[in-house]
Design a protein around this motif. Structure first.
Motif, PDB file in Angstrom:
ATOM      1  N   GLY A 123      43.752  47.457  -8.010  1.00  0.00           N
ATOM      2  CA  GLY A 123      43.501  46.047  -7.718  1.00  0.00           C
ATOM      3  C   GLY A 123      42.986  45.847  -6.307  1.00  0.00           C
ATOM      4  O   GLY A 123      43.203  46.689  -5.425  1.00  0.00           O
ATOM      5  N   THR A 124      42.312  44.752  -6.078  1.00  0.00           N
ATOM      6  CA  THR A 124      41.781  44.437  -4.754  1.00  0.00           C
ATOM      7  C   THR A 124      42.894  44.378  -3.709  1.00  0.00           C
ATOM      8  O   THR A 124      42.714  44.812  -2.574  1.00  0.00           O
ATOM      9  CB  THR A 124      41.021  43.096  -4.794  1.00  0.00           C
ATOM     10  OG1 THR A 124      39.989  43.195  -5.771  1.00  0.00           O
ATOM     11  CG2 THR A 124      40.407  42.762  -3.448  1.00  0.00           C
ATOM     12  N   ASP A 125      44.063  43.883  -4.091  1.00  0.00           N
ATOM     13  CA  ASP A 125      45.190  43.772  -3.162  1.00  0.00           C
ATOM     14  C   ASP A 125      46.158  44.946  -3.267  1.00  0.00           C
ATOM     15  O   ASP A 125      47.261  44.879  -2.741  1.00  0.00           O
ATOM     16  CB  ASP A 125      45.951  42.465  -3.407  1.00  0.00           C
ATOM     17  CG  ASP A 125      45.119  41.243  -3.049  1.00  0.00           C
ATOM     18  OD1 ASP A 125      44.297  41.330  -2.105  1.00  0.00           O
ATOM     19  OD2 ASP A 125      45.284  40.199  -3.707  1.00  0.00           O
ATOM     20  N   GLY A 126      45.770  46.006  -3.950  1.00  0.00           N
ATOM     21  CA  GLY A 126      46.608  47.189  -4.102  1.00  0.00           C
ATOM     22  C   GLY A 126      46.729  47.589  -5.559  1.00  0.00           C
ATOM     23  O   GLY A 126      46.452  46.804  -6.463  1.00  0.00           O
ATOM     24  N   PHE A 171      48.710  38.064 -16.096  1.00  0.00           N
ATOM     25  CA  PHE A 171      48.265  38.379 -14.741  1.00  0.00           C
ATOM     26  C   PHE A 171      46.758  38.582 -14.767  1.00  0.00           C
ATOM     27  O   PHE A 171      46.223  39.092 -15.752  1.00  0.00           O
ATOM     28  CB  PHE A 171      48.973  39.679 -14.323  1.00  0.00           C
ATOM     29  CG  PHE A 171      48.684  40.171 -12.947  1.00  0.00           C
ATOM     30  CD1 PHE A 171      49.229  39.557 -11.846  1.00  0.00           C
ATOM     31  CD2 PHE A 171      47.880  41.289 -12.756  1.00  0.00           C
ATOM     32  CE1 PHE A 171      48.990  40.038 -10.570  1.00  0.00           C
ATOM     33  CE2 PHE A 171      47.628  41.775 -11.487  1.00  0.00           C
ATOM     34  CZ  PHE A 171      48.189  41.148 -10.385  1.00  0.00           C
ATOM     35  N   MET A 172      46.080  38.205 -13.693  1.00  0.00           N
ATOM     36  CA  MET A 172      44.644  38.465 -13.577  1.00  0.00           C
ATOM     37  C   MET A 172      44.365  38.897 -12.146  1.00  0.00           C
ATOM     38  O   MET A 172      44.951  38.357 -11.205  1.00  0.00           O
ATOM     39  CB  MET A 172      43.827  37.235 -13.937  1.00  0.00           C
ATOM     40  CG  MET A 172      42.343  37.498 -13.977  1.00  0.00           C
ATOM     41  SD  MET A 172      41.472  36.108 -14.694  1.00  0.00           S
ATOM     42  CE  MET A 172      40.466  36.980 -15.847  1.00  0.00           C
ATOM     43  N   SER A 173      43.483  39.886 -11.992  1.00  0.00           N
ATOM     44  CA  SER A 173      43.161  40.404 -10.666  1.00  0.00           C
ATOM     45  C   SER A 173      41.734  40.920 -10.640  1.00  0.00           C
ATOM     46  O   SER A 173      41.236  41.422 -11.651  1.00  0.00           O
ATOM     47  CB  SER A 173      44.111  41.556 -10.313  1.00  0.00           C
ATOM     48  OG  SER A 173      43.755  42.161  -9.074  1.00  0.00           O
ATOM     49  N   THR A 174      41.102  40.825  -9.473  1.00  0.00           N
ATOM     50  CA  THR A 174      39.859  41.546  -9.270  1.00  0.00           C
ATOM     51  C   THR A 174      40.235  43.001  -9.006  1.00  0.00           C
ATOM     52  O   THR A 174      41.358  43.298  -8.594  1.00  0.00           O
ATOM     53  CB  THR A 174      39.052  40.976  -8.090  1.00  0.00           C
ATOM     54  OG1 THR A 174      39.886  40.946  -6.930  1.00  0.00           O
ATOM     55  CG2 THR A 174      38.542  39.578  -8.398  1.00  0.00           C
ATOM     56  N   ILE A 175      39.295  43.901  -9.268  1.00  0.00           N
ATOM     57  CA  ILE A 175      39.574  45.314  -9.033  1.00  0.00           C
ATOM     58  C   ILE A 175      38.569  45.896  -8.058  1.00  0.00           C
ATOM     59  O   ILE A 175      37.441  45.427  -7.956  1.00  0.00           O
ATOM     60  CB  ILE A 175      39.603  46.117 -10.352  1.00  0.00           C
ATOM     61  CG1 ILE A 175      38.337  45.900 -11.176  1.00  0.00           C
ATOM     62  CG2 ILE A 175      40.811  45.766 -11.171  1.00  0.00           C
ATOM     63  CD1 ILE A 175      38.289  46.693 -12.462  1.00  0.00           C
ATOM     64  N   ARG A 176      39.012  46.911  -7.342  1.00  0.00           N
ATOM     65  CA  ARG A 176      38.139  47.597  -6.391  1.00  0.00           C
ATOM     66  C   ARG A 176      37.703  48.934  -7.005  1.00  0.00           C
ATOM     67  O   ARG A 176      38.246  49.362  -8.019  1.00  0.00           O
ATOM     68  CB  ARG A 176      38.863  47.829  -5.064  1.00  0.00           C
ATOM     69  CG  ARG A 176      39.984  48.832  -5.138  1.00  0.00           C
ATOM     70  CD  ARG A 176      40.673  49.045  -3.781  1.00  0.00           C
ATOM     71  NE  ARG A 176      41.503  50.222  -3.785  1.00  0.00           N
ATOM     72  CZ  ARG A 176      42.662  50.350  -4.411  1.00  0.00           C
ATOM     73  NH1 ARG A 176      43.157  49.342  -5.100  1.00  0.00           N
ATOM     74  NH2 ARG A 176      43.342  51.484  -4.347  1.00  0.00           N
ATOM     75  N   ASN A 177      36.737  49.565  -6.384  1.00  0.00           N
ATOM     76  CA  ASN A 177      36.320  50.890  -6.828  1.00  0.00           C
ATOM     77  C   ASN A 177      37.496  51.842  -6.694  1.00  0.00           C
ATOM     78  O   ASN A 177      38.203  51.829  -5.686  1.00  0.00           O
ATOM     79  CB  ASN A 177      35.154  51.401  -5.984  1.00  0.00           C
ATOM     80  CG  ASN A 177      33.916  50.542  -6.113  1.00  0.00           C
ATOM     81  OD1 ASN A 177      33.863  49.603  -6.911  1.00  0.00           O
ATOM     82  ND2 ASN A 177      32.910  50.846  -5.328  1.00  0.00           N
ATOM     83  N   GLY A 178      37.718  52.650  -7.715  1.00  0.00           N
ATOM     84  CA  GLY A 178      38.831  53.604  -7.690  1.00  0.00           C
ATOM     85  C   GLY A 178      39.055  54.179  -9.071  1.00  0.00           C
ATOM     86  O   GLY A 178      38.200  54.071  -9.955  1.00  0.00           O
ATOM     87  N   ASP A 179      40.211  54.787  -9.250  1.00  0.00           N
ATOM     88  CA  ASP A 179      40.547  55.428 -10.521  1.00  0.00           C
ATOM     89  C   ASP A 179      41.584  54.634 -11.290  1.00  0.00           C
ATOM     90  O   ASP A 179      42.620  54.263 -10.733  1.00  0.00           O
ATOM     91  CB  ASP A 179      41.120  56.830 -10.289  1.00  0.00           C
ATOM     92  CG  ASP A 179      40.084  57.838  -9.838  1.00  0.00           C
ATOM     93  OD1 ASP A 179      38.876  57.572 -10.016  1.00  0.00           O
ATOM     94  OD2 ASP A 179      40.478  58.893  -9.317  1.00  0.00           O
ATOM     95  N   LEU A 180      41.303  54.394 -12.566  1.00  0.00           N
ATOM     96  CA  LEU A 180      42.339  53.937 -13.493  1.00  0.00           C
ATOM     97  C   LEU A 180      43.148  55.176 -13.851  1.00  0.00           C
ATOM     98  O   LEU A 180      42.581  56.239 -14.108  1.00  0.00           O
ATOM     99  CB  LEU A 180      41.719  53.413 -14.790  1.00  0.00           C
ATOM    100  CG  LEU A 180      41.105  52.038 -14.814  1.00  0.00           C
ATOM    101  CD1 LEU A 180      40.428  51.814 -16.161  1.00  0.00           C
ATOM    102  CD2 LEU A 180      42.153  50.986 -14.599  1.00  0.00           C
TER     103      LEU A 180
END
Length: 88
Positions: A27-30, A41-50
């Motif tokens: 998530g953008t905030d962690g 819940f809803m969140s923006t996501i950042r580049n990274g690994d699921l």
């Protein structure tokens, strides 16, 4: 505990639709983990690994994602990513 229904979608296709134990989302905030029964819940996501845990205590599968949104509702977790690439 019941399984979590998980879907990963990009603009091109449905990448994954599966019942899993847990998914950890960048998530953008962690990072946040989602299990069955998680509160909406809803969140923006950042580049990274699921990190997709098929079973409790099992080694996670990694899928690299870039940007997008994650939504948890009573049907499960949906990740709408701009790009996704399965590693390995």
């Amino acid at each position: 505990m019941a399984d979590l229904h998980f879907e990963l979608v990009t603009p091109e296709k449905l990448v994954r639709s599966d019942d899993v134990h847990m998914v950890v989302v960048p998530g953008t905030d962690g990072d946040f983990g989602v299990l069955a029964g998680h509160a909406p819940f809803m969140s923006t996501i950042r580049n990274g690994d699921l990190l997709i845990h098929r079973t409790a205590g099992g080694a996670p599968e990694r899928i690299a994602i870039e940007g997008g949104f994650a939504e948890v509702n009573d049907k499960g977790l949906t990740v709408l990513a701009e790009k996704a690439s399965i590693e390995g």
